[in-house]
Write a protein that holds these residues in place. Structure first.
Motif, PDB file in Angstrom:
ATOM      1  N   THR A  63       2.178   1.774  -3.750  1.00  0.00           N
ATOM      2  CA  THR A  63       1.119   2.132  -4.161  1.00  0.00           C
ATOM      3  C   THR A  63       1.718   3.797  -4.226  1.00  0.00           C
ATOM      4  OG1 THR A  63      -0.356   0.194  -3.828  1.00  0.00           O
ATOM      5  CG2 THR A  63      -0.733   1.712  -4.957  1.00  0.00           C
ATOM      6  N   ALA A  64       1.030   4.268  -2.703  1.00  0.00           N
ATOM      7  CA  ALA A  64       0.719   5.635  -3.112  1.00  0.00           C
ATOM      8  C   ALA A  64       1.911   6.585  -3.420  1.00  0.00           C
ATOM      9  CB  ALA A  64       1.091   6.292  -1.341  1.00  0.00           C
ATOM     10  N   ILE A  65       3.334   5.851  -3.156  1.00  0.00           N
ATOM     11  CA  ILE A  65       4.787   6.419  -4.112  1.00  0.00           C
ATOM     12  C   ILE A  65       4.853   5.965  -5.499  1.00  0.00           C
ATOM     13  CG2 ILE A  65       7.139   5.941  -4.669  1.00  0.00           C
ATOM     14  CD1 ILE A  65       6.952   4.170  -1.614  1.00  0.00           C
ATOM     15  N   ILE A 120       1.502   6.533  -7.162  1.00  0.00           N
ATOM     16  CA  ILE A 120       0.726   7.416  -7.504  1.00  0.00           C
ATOM     17  C   ILE A 120       1.064   9.156  -7.166  1.00  0.00           C
ATOM     18  CG2 ILE A 120      -1.488   9.067  -6.375  1.00  0.00           C
ATOM     19  CD1 ILE A 120      -1.965   6.325  -5.431  1.00  0.00           C
ATOM     20  N   VAL A 121       2.265   9.102  -6.686  1.00  0.00           N
ATOM     21  CA  VAL A 121       3.076  10.283  -6.476  1.00  0.00           C
ATOM     22  C   VAL A 121       3.389  10.593  -7.188  1.00  0.00           C
ATOM     23  CG1 VAL A 121       4.676  11.670  -5.045  1.00  0.00           C
ATOM     24  CG2 VAL A 121       2.433  10.603  -3.712  1.00  0.00           C
ATOM     25  N   TRP A 160       1.012  -1.104  -0.039  1.00  0.00           N
ATOM     26  CA  TRP A 160      -0.405  -0.206   0.250  1.00  0.00           C
ATOM     27  C   TRP A 160       0.849   1.939   0.113  1.00  0.00           C
ATOM     28  CZ3 TRP A 160      -4.148  -1.327  -1.306  1.00  0.00           C
ATOM     29  CH2 TRP A 160      -4.692  -2.697  -1.331  1.00  0.00           C
ATOM     30  N   ILE A 161       2.153   0.816   1.030  1.00  0.00           N
ATOM     31  CA  ILE A 161       3.076   2.067   0.556  1.00  0.00           C
ATOM     32  C   ILE A 161       3.835   2.603  -0.785  1.00  0.00           C
ATOM     33  CG2 ILE A 161       4.903   4.000   1.427  1.00  0.00           C
ATOM     34  CD1 ILE A 161       4.723   1.629   3.914  1.00  0.00           C
TER      35      ILE A 161
END
Lengths: 564, 170
Positions: free
Chosen positions: B60-62, B64-65, B57-58
């Motif tokens: 994925t966030a990276i 997206i950023v 999940w981390i």
């Protein structure tokens, strides 16, 4: 393209080995395919010798025979027909027929060729490894292909097979991307899509089909590789026993592989066959001295064949116990393909109607294509219908049918293309008499071989068996086998006449003019042999349609080149 | 003889754009193939869902950023934003390797569980395609900033990852 000056590459390496020139790359593909063809054809001869030899004194062991079958199919489909017809002629013809200097991405093009070379070595080398070459058929169905211990060929041979296929797919995808970009982007000034020769249309469709269907095989190959070496169970079900020990796999579905394989496998047939049909249209137009009948109708038929070919793969799997309604769908969808295909065939026949036919060698091969598409397509109807396919499945009927379509049609297309565009490549003609001998010895023999195989299949003879004598059925099929074997020798031997003609004509052939066939399309607008950059300082413009012939006019005055 | 006289000039699309679109089509078909396999395999009687490693999940966030930063990179022709996207991309890939290690140390190796096998395989295939995007950024950095086409590819691969995650998580 804004290239003003053209300095051809100077050194031997940059001119002939790591060349960016689409014609050189195309020729590299063609010659590689010829070499692989000798090998793949040789395997066919070995298979026929095995089938003709007495069961007490067989040529090879049954497991080796299966290797021969597997590698003959793999080599012929992926390393001969694909390389010669799609990659070879595609590279040579697309820029020339579009009036372009080269492909959109020459570097990608070179990369694509040099990706296929190691694949060829892997395929050939797999005969030398322990256990021999892959033996799971060219379709590589698991579990035979997924368990390294299954048969001798399932070991390193199968791994090399998978590695070669991966390289092949990478190379073919690069080629396909390049074809699409070139066709959409590098057409001569004034050339709309509907002004393209039919050959280019078929390459366009073939590239689209290839790029969209090959990924399914990529996915299957990755999963197969993981099943073999990673201990996963994508395709391997529970309860497999080897050497009295139950294997740890569970839950996989071997049928899944078949679906993924044929999702590629069926469109692949059209990837190979369509260019041969396109070439036949172009050759027929030139030698019948009249435009192909129903150009637009043919283009739309090709488009619908392409779309339909993506949704009919299940007809290869009727006996897998699929839901009868699904089978019904696949039957109907497959039979529908007959409609656009019949349009194509009838358009070819109608293109000859009232033409002023010149029976030169390329024309003979093109006419051969019409005949084979008729016979091959007819057999296809029986295989498309699930009821009859259940009987014909895995019999020689199937072997005869698909060899007519992706074997003979493509081979006739390749030969016709070579005789026809040889002067464009080398500025010389191939010997006409030897060409006619080549045609008249090859065509009737190869046609008879595969028609007879239909009858073998009707009588129940099954494919891939190293020795039929132990089975008490298919007597008719067995009695036909020796004839087929003799004819195989005729076909195989005749190809050396062709090779002799090809290589001698490069240096000794009669010098051809720029446009020896009095053809209209843009490749003949430049000098022959085509120099680096294809055309002189100025590029040709498309001023009219690709096929402006008029059989009513005097010879020499009966055509108007597209560029004038 | 009737001659077709051509008057209009066909519209041309840049070749690189055509190649990118067709390539994205190929990649779509590849993941469509995997999806079909996943659907069929999932219907098997031995199927057990495993929890995905938390670090995913981390990651994925990276990712997206990084899609946001690469948008800045090509719009502002900025080398810095390109470099930042490149770093984020590399961090994502390292994070994926960490996810594999988490899964392996939990006793779920490549062949242990079918759901896990799909996670390893799909993240690896996606990762390899992302490596291609990272290489393109490195190449672009030598001359300037990431181009619009690189950004498009990056967004596309980000979308593919979200799709893969959705497929594996539900």
């Amino acid at each position: 393209m804004a290239i003003e000056e053209h300095h051809g590459p100077q050194s031997f390496i940059s001119k002939y080995v790591f060349s960016f020139d689409h014609k050189v790359i195309g020729l590299q593909y063609l010659i590689t395919a010829m070499f692989m063809g000798l090998f793949g054809g040789g395997l066919a001869v070995l298979m026929r010798i095995q089938l003709a030899s007495s069961p007490d004194d067989p040529l090879v062991a049954p497991e080796t025979y299966i290797s021969l079958v597997t590698m003959h199919g793999t080599i012929m489909v992926f390393f001969v027909v694909s390389l010669a017809l799609v990659s070879g002629f595609g590279n040579i013809l697309i820029p020339l027929m579009l009036g372009a200097r080269d492909m959109a991405y020459p570097f990608l093009n070179m990369l694509s060729y040099w990706t296929i070379v190691p694949a060829c070595f892997l395929v050939l080398g797999s005969f030398l490894v322990e256990g021999g070459a892959a033996a799971a058929g060219w379709t590589a169905y698991p579990p035979l292909s997924a368990l390294p211990e299954a048969v001798p060929g399932s070991g390193l041979g199968q791994t090399l097979w998978l590695a070669a296929m991966t390289l092949f797919i990478a190379s073919f995808t690069m080629g396909g991307l390049n074809y699409i970009a070139t066709i959409l982007n590098c057409r001569a000034k004034g050339m709309r899509l509907m002004d393209m020769p039919l050959t280019v249309w078929t390459y366009f469709l073939s590239a689209i089909l290839g790029t969209l269907s090959f990924p399914a095989l990529t996915a299957a190959a990755i999963m197969l590789m993981l099943d073999r070496h990673g201990g996963t169970s994508f395709f391997l079900p529970a309860g497999l026993v080897f050497g009295n020990e139950e294997l740890p796999h569970e839950g996989g579905t071997p049928l899944l592989f078949q679906h993924l394989f044929w999702f590629l496998g069926h469109p692949e047939v059209y990837v190979l066959v369509l260019p041969a049909i396109g070439m036949a249209f172009d050759i027929i137009a030139t030698f019948a001295r009249r435009p192909p009948f129903g150009y637009r109708m043919s283009v739309y038929s090709l488009l619908s064949v392409g779309v339909l070919s993506m949704v009919v793969w299940g007809h290869h799997m009727f006996i897998t116990g699929m839901n009868p309604y699904v089978g019904e769908y696949f039957s109907i969808a497959t039979v529908i393909i007959t409609a656009p295909f019949a349009v194509l065939g009838l358009n070819m026949i109608a293109s000859i109607w009232r033409g002023r036919i010149r029976f030169r060698v390329p024309m003979l091969f093109a006419l051969g294509i019409i005949m084979v598409i008729g016979a091959g397509g007819f057999g296809g109807i029986y295989l498309a219908t699930s009821v009859s396919d259940i009987y014909f499945h895995d019999s020689y009927f199937v072997v005869g049918h698909f060899h007519l379509m992706i074997g003979v049609v493509t081979l006739m297309g390749t030969f016709g293309g070579i005789y026809y565009w040889f002067p464009k490549l080398f500025g010389r003609m191939m010997n006409e008499t030897l060409g006619k001998v080549h045609f008249w010895l090859t065509f009737p023999a190869i046609y008879t071989i595969f028609i007879l195989m239909h009858f073998q299949g009707l009588s129940g003879l099954l494919r891939r068996y190293a020795d039929h004598s132990i089975y008490g059925f298919a007597e008719v099929g067995k009695t036909l086998a020796p004839t087929i074997t003799y004819l195989t020798f005729v076909v195989a031997g005749t190809q050396f006449i062709f090779l002799f003609n090809f290589f001698v004509s490069i240096w000794r052939g009669k010098v051809a003019g720029d446009n020896p066939w009095e053809a209209t399309t843009l490749e003949w607008a430049g000098p022959s042999p085509a120099p680096h950059g294809n055309y002189g300082p100025t590029l040709p413009e498309a001023k009219r349609g690709p096929y402006e012939y008029d059989p009513a006019q005097e010879a020499g005055n009966d055509f108007a080149p597209q560029a004038s | 003889m009737e001659a077709t006289i051509v008057t209009s000039e066909p519209r041309r699309i840049p070749a690189a754009q055509i190649i990118l679109v067709v390539f994205m089509g190929t990649v779509t078909m590849l993941f469509a193939g995997f999806t079909a396999a996943y659907m069929i395999r999932r219907a098997g009687s031995d199927w057990t869902h495993i929890p995905l490693p938390g670090v995913v999940w981390i990651n994925t966030a990276i990712l997206i950023v990084s899609s946001v930063t690469i948008e800045f990179a090509w719009r502002r022709r900025s080398q810095r934003w390109t470099a930042l996207s490149l770093i984020l991309g590399a961090v994502f890939l390292l994070g994926q390797i960490m996810a594999w290690r988490q899964l392996t140390s939990a006793g779920l190796g490549l062949g242990a569980n079918a759901h896990g096998s799909f996670f390893y395989m799909l993240s690896a295939v996606h990762g390899l395609h992302l490596v291609g995007g990272v290489c393109a950024m490195i190449y672009a950095l030598r001359k300037g900033s990431a181009s619009r086409l690189i950004a498009t590819y990056w967004h596309f691969m980000g979308g593919v990852w979200l799709y893969v995650l959705l497929l594996l998580a539900v």
